[in-house]
Design a protein around this motif. Structure first.
Motif, short mmCIF file in Angstrom:
data_model
loop_
_atom_site.label_atom_id
_atom_site.label_comp_id
_atom_site.label_asym_id
_atom_site.label_seq_id
_atom_site.Cartn_x
_atom_site.Cartn_y
_atom_site.Cartn_z
N TYR A 1 0.88 -1.75 0.16
CA TYR A 1 0.10 0.46 -0.14
C TYR A 1 0.95 1.20 0.26
CZ TYR A 1 -4.32 -2.68 0.86
OH TYR A 1 -5.37 -3.52 -0.04
N ALA A 2 2.05 1.47 0.72
CA ALA A 2 2.16 2.26 0.34
C ALA A 2 3.17 3.41 -0.47
CB ALA A 2 4.05 2.25 1.66
N ASN A 3 3.69 1.78 -1.31
CA ASN A 3 4.13 1.73 -2.50
C ASN A 3 3.02 2.61 -3.67
OD1 ASN A 3 6.56 0.64 -1.96
ND2 ASN A 3 5.86 -1.22 -3.05
N LEU A 4 2.09 2.16 -3.37
CA LEU A 4 1.12 2.73 -4.03
C LEU A 4 0.56 4.11 -3.81
CD1 LEU A 4 -1.68 -0.16 -4.17
CD2 LEU A 4 -0.47 0.66 -6.12
N VAL A 5 0.90 5.32 -2.95
CA VAL A 5 1.28 6.38 -2.56
C VAL A 5 2.80 7.09 -2.94
CG1 VAL A 5 1.04 7.91 -0.53
CG2 VAL A 5 0.16 5.88 0.05
N LEU A 6 3.68 6.28 -2.23
CA LEU A 6 4.87 6.91 -2.65
C LEU A 6 5.35 6.21 -4.20
CD1 LEU A 6 6.82 5.77 0.00
CD2 LEU A 6 5.75 7.77 -0.11
N GLY A 7 5.08 5.49 -4.97
CA GLY A 7 5.30 5.71 -6.35
C GLY A 7 6.84 5.15 -6.80
N ALA A 8 7.53 5.17 -7.72
CA ALA A 8 8.48 4.90 -8.63
C ALA A 8 10.04 5.53 -7.24
CB ALA A 8 8.41 4.13 -9.62
N ASN A 9 9.50 7.33 -6.80
CA ASN A 9 10.71 7.62 -6.61
C ASN A 9 10.24 8.52 -5.69
OD1 ASN A 9 12.46 9.33 -6.13
ND2 ASN A 9 12.84 9.65 -8.28
N ALA A 10 10.16 7.53 -4.91
CA ALA A 10 9.59 8.58 -2.89
C ALA A 10 10.18 10.09 -3.52
CB ALA A 10 9.40 7.93 -2.15
N ASP A 11 11.07 10.54 -3.34
CA ASP A 11 12.04 11.31 -3.36
C ASP A 11 10.73 12.60 -3.89
OD1 ASP A 11 13.46 10.11 -1.93
OD2 ASP A 11 15.32 10.44 -3.50
N GLU A 12 9.96 11.92 -4.95
CA GLU A 12 9.29 12.94 -5.57
C GLU A 12 8.29 14.02 -5.06
OE1 GLU A 12 8.54 11.87 -9.86
OE2 GLU A 12 10.64 11.73 -10.40
N VAL A 13 7.78 12.78 -3.96
CA VAL A 13 6.26 12.86 -3.64
C VAL A 13 6.38 14.09 -2.64
CG1 VAL A 13 4.94 11.74 -5.35
CG2 VAL A 13 5.89 10.98 -3.09
N LEU A 14 7.94 13.75 -1.55
CA LEU A 14 7.49 14.11 0.83
C LEU A 14 8.08 15.63 -0.11
CD1 LEU A 14 10.94 12.70 0.84
CD2 LEU A 14 8.23 11.88 1.01
N ARG A 15 6.83 16.18 1.15
CA ARG A 15 6.70 17.23 1.07
C ARG A 15 8.49 18.53 1.30
NH1 ARG A 15 2.99 20.00 4.37
NH2 ARG A 15 2.73 17.54 5.13
N ASP A 16 8.13 19.72 0.49
CA ASP A 16 9.14 20.84 0.17
C ASP A 16 9.69 21.11 1.78
OD1 ASP A 16 11.35 22.73 -0.58
OD2 ASP A 16 9.95 23.12 -2.52
N TRP A 17 10.31 20.88 2.10
CA TRP A 17 10.51 21.04 3.72
C TRP A 17 11.26 22.23 3.30
CZ3 TRP A 17 7.56 19.91 7.80
CH2 TRP A 17 7.35 18.30 7.70
N LYS A 18 12.23 22.20 2.33
CA LYS A 18 12.86 23.88 1.82
C LYS A 18 12.38 24.59 2.38
CE LYS A 18 16.56 25.69 -0.81
NZ LYS A 18 17.48 24.97 -2.25
N TYR A 19 11.42 24.55 1.28
CA TYR A 19 10.64 25.47 0.88
C TYR A 19 9.66 26.41 2.05
CZ TYR A 19 6.44 28.70 0.01
OH TYR A 19 5.72 29.25 -0.27
N LEU A 20 9.14 25.22 2.88
CA LEU A 20 8.46 25.22 4.19
C LEU A 20 9.26 26.23 4.35
CD1 LEU A 20 5.72 24.67 5.51
CD2 LEU A 20 6.38 23.07 6.83
N GLY A 21 10.68 25.79 4.89
CA GLY A 21 11.70 26.12 6.40
C GLY A 21 12.33 27.69 5.36
N THR A 22 11.76 27.57 4.29
CA THR A 22 11.82 29.48 3.92
C THR A 22 10.94 30.61 4.39
OG1 THR A 22 10.79 29.14 1.63
CG2 THR A 22 13.37 29.05 2.12
N LEU A 23 9.51 30.23 5.25
CA LEU A 23 8.76 30.72 4.97
C LEU A 23 8.98 31.36 6.57
CD1 LEU A 23 4.96 29.19 3.65
CD2 LEU A 23 6.80 30.83 2.61
N SER A 24 8.44 32.41 7.24
CA SER A 24 8.36 32.81 7.98
C SER A 24 7.19 31.61 9.60
CB SER A 24 7.07 34.01 7.98
OG SER A 24 7.30 35.12 8.98
N PRO A 25 7.72 31.72 10.52
CA PRO A 25 7.24 31.85 11.54
C PRO A 25 6.35 31.73 12.39
CG PRO A 25 9.64 32.19 12.26
CD PRO A 25 9.43 32.87 10.67
N ASN A 26 6.50 32.92 11.91
CA ASN A 26 5.61 34.43 12.62
C ASN A 26 4.14 34.44 12.13
OD1 ASN A 26 7.97 35.94 14.53
ND2 ASN A 26 8.72 36.18 12.80
#
Length: 523
Positions: free
Chosen positions: A242-267
């Motif tokens: 079931y996890a494979n059906l969520v993540l597809g052939a390359n999980a890296d492509e569907v994970l959250r963009d934490w880099k972008y989130l981290g650039t946003l203001s925490p305020n």
């Protein structure tokens, strides 16, 4: 009879009135909305999602929360009760009562839809709605079971108390309910999932992220089968499937963009709003819940400062060291407000202050019930029990490259070395680490397998901080929890301890349900 908290969607749709007093229904079926069209069935499924969450229960029960200075206050008394593992008599938001009510209201809506589909002759055009109703019914029962029952143990599940599994609409007022066994509840959840998932069609939804779309249902199944642990770990194959059906052939492509989130203001609510955005690919299912969760766990709010996640707690997660190095490598940094002991990532926040009489507000929370990041960690855990350590290490690498700035490829040997050499948490010796003694009711091999599990529990705790899942890991792995009292980050006292055999690890069912004749959890 107390006033029932009913989701406004139920009122607008003239759906049944549900209550958790002496029965789940207080009106006979004649007063129910008549489901005689396909649109009416689709409409009632809006109310098939619980309008309450067990996230706050999980956070306050777990080791994610400590007691700060008693000069601080709390928002609602239930926070004090939950933190101290008391059987609470509170009935407002985020209480066991609210969760019980909301889950059975959602189940009743699912059953109402299923009955309506049956009355219309089970047309194939309604297969997507049938699939959604079945998966929703499974999910609400899963929420109840993982709150009011023991963690699943295949050796004892046939003897453990379950919760009433409602598969049909009730036709009488005050019927008699049996809790059944935990084993029977899990079998029925599995049956609903396996029947419902193939029927789901994302094209039936205007905004799929607010419904059990295909990927959300797959992620639910992956988590369910991980919790439904079997002695031979055969269910771990289903987790991976079931996890494979969520993540597809390359999980890296569907994970959250934490880099972008981290650039946003925490305020303000900039980061939290981005975190629960329906357009974020990592968010699979978003639930709007009647909850004070954001005000309690979000460091952006000066509420509930007495019982919170603080800087010392953070040494076990958001301030912790891992394979990536120091926490300063996290792409999203913990929020450190001034004049408050609360420290956390800014993710789940206090949502729209809806005006009510008297000038107050009605808090709610948008909760990401399933995400690709958590599903990735779930798959890594399943790979670990299947002893596919290279694949588990690859998933850990994907997580690390997404969540941190560290780009090194993780190997099984690296996991072994790092978590094998990490000291166990021992407050008596002043050692505070993420690594705590594990005592699951299934076989966990010493050495590599145990070290991988320590790593995976560490990653999940960081990834889902504030979302209640840490409590499920504590239950599944028999982790002891201490109640620690701090003054200005200095430990003053250990006020209580809960080990794996403590009966308080299972939340008590509501008092009025017990009064109606349903068997209470042992104490």
């Amino acid at each position: 009879m107390r006033k029932n908290i009913i989701h406004i969607g139920l009122i607008l749709l003239l759906a049944p009135c549900y209550t958790a007093c002496s029965s789940f229904l207080d009106e006979l079926p004649d007063n129910r909305t008549e489901l005689d069209t396909e649109q009416s069935i689709a409409n009632i499924l809006v109310s098939a999602y619980p309008q309450s969450t067990n996230c706050e229960i999980g956070e306050l029960y777990s080791d994610n929360t400590d007691e700060n200075s008693r000069a601080y206050g709390y928002w609602q008394k239930v926070e004090e009760d939950l933190y101290n593992w008391k059987d609470t008599y509170e009935e407002g938001q985020d209480t066991p009562q609210a969760l019980w009510d909301a889950c059975y209201a959602a189940i009743a809506s699912s059953n109402h839809a299923l009955q309506g589909i049956k009355n219309l002759g089970n047309p194939t055009s309604l297969n997507p709605q049938k699939g959604e109703a079945l998966v929703c019914r499974a999910y609400a029962h899963f929420m109840l079971a993982t709150t009011f029952c023991q963690a699943y143990n295949s050796n004892t599940a046939e003897q453990e108390l379950g919760i009433p599994y409602m598969e049909t609409l009730q036709t009488t007022v005050a019927p008699h309910y049996e809790r059944g066994t935990l084993a029977s509840v899990y079998r029925k959840i599995a049956a609903d999932l396996e029947e419902g998932i193939p029927l789901i069609n994302d094209d039936a939804y205007s905004i799929p992220k607010y419904h059990f779309n295909k990927k959300a249902a797959y992620a639910f199944a992956a988590r369910f089968y991980l919790y439904y642990m079997q002695p031979d770990f055969s269910n771990c194959k289903k987790v991976v499937e079931y996890a494979n059906l969520v993540l597809g052939a390359n999980a890296d492509e569907v994970l959250r963009d934490w880099k972008y989130l981290g650039t946003l203001s925490p305020n303000g609510d900039v980061q939290p709003n981005a975190y629960i955005d329906a357009s974020e690919p990592a968010n699979l299912l978003l639930l709007s819940t009647s909850s004070t969760l954001g005000g309690v766990i979000d460091a952006g709010y000066g509420l509930c400062m007495r019982y919170s996640h603080n800087a010392v707690t953070g040494l076990e997660d958001c301030y912790s060291t891992g394979l990536w190095g120091a926490y300063t490598r996290f792409r999203q940094q913990p929020f450190e407000p001034s004049r408050s002991p609360k420290i956390s990532f800014r993710r789940i926040t206090l949502m729209a202050k809806i005006a009510v009489s008297g000038g107050g507000f009605y808090p709610y929370a948008m909760v990401p019930a399933f995400t690709t990041d958590e599903t990735l960690i779930t798959r890594a855990e399943a790979y670990t029990y299947l002893k596919q350590y290279d694949k588990a290490a690859a998933d850990i690498t994907s997580w690390q490259k997404s969540f941190t700035t560290h780009t090194q490829t993780i190997t099984p040997e690296m996991v072994d070395q790092f978590y094998g050499s990490m000291k166990y948490y021992n407050l008596n010796e002043g050692v505070i680490t993420p690594k705590k003694t594990l005592s699951p009711d299934f076989t966990l091999e010493p050495g590599r397998q145990t070290n991988f599990i320590h790593c995976i529990l560490h990653l999940r705790r960081i990834t889902t901080l504030g979302e209640g899942l840490r409590w499920q890991d504590i239950r599944r792995y028999g982790i002891t929890v201490q109640r620690r009292y701090f003054e200005n980050e200095e430990l003053m006292d250990i006020t209580d301890t809960m080990d794996k055999n403590d009966l308080r690890r299972v939340v008590q069912i509501p008092a009025n349900v017990i009064a109606a004749g349903i068997e209470a959890n042992p104490r």
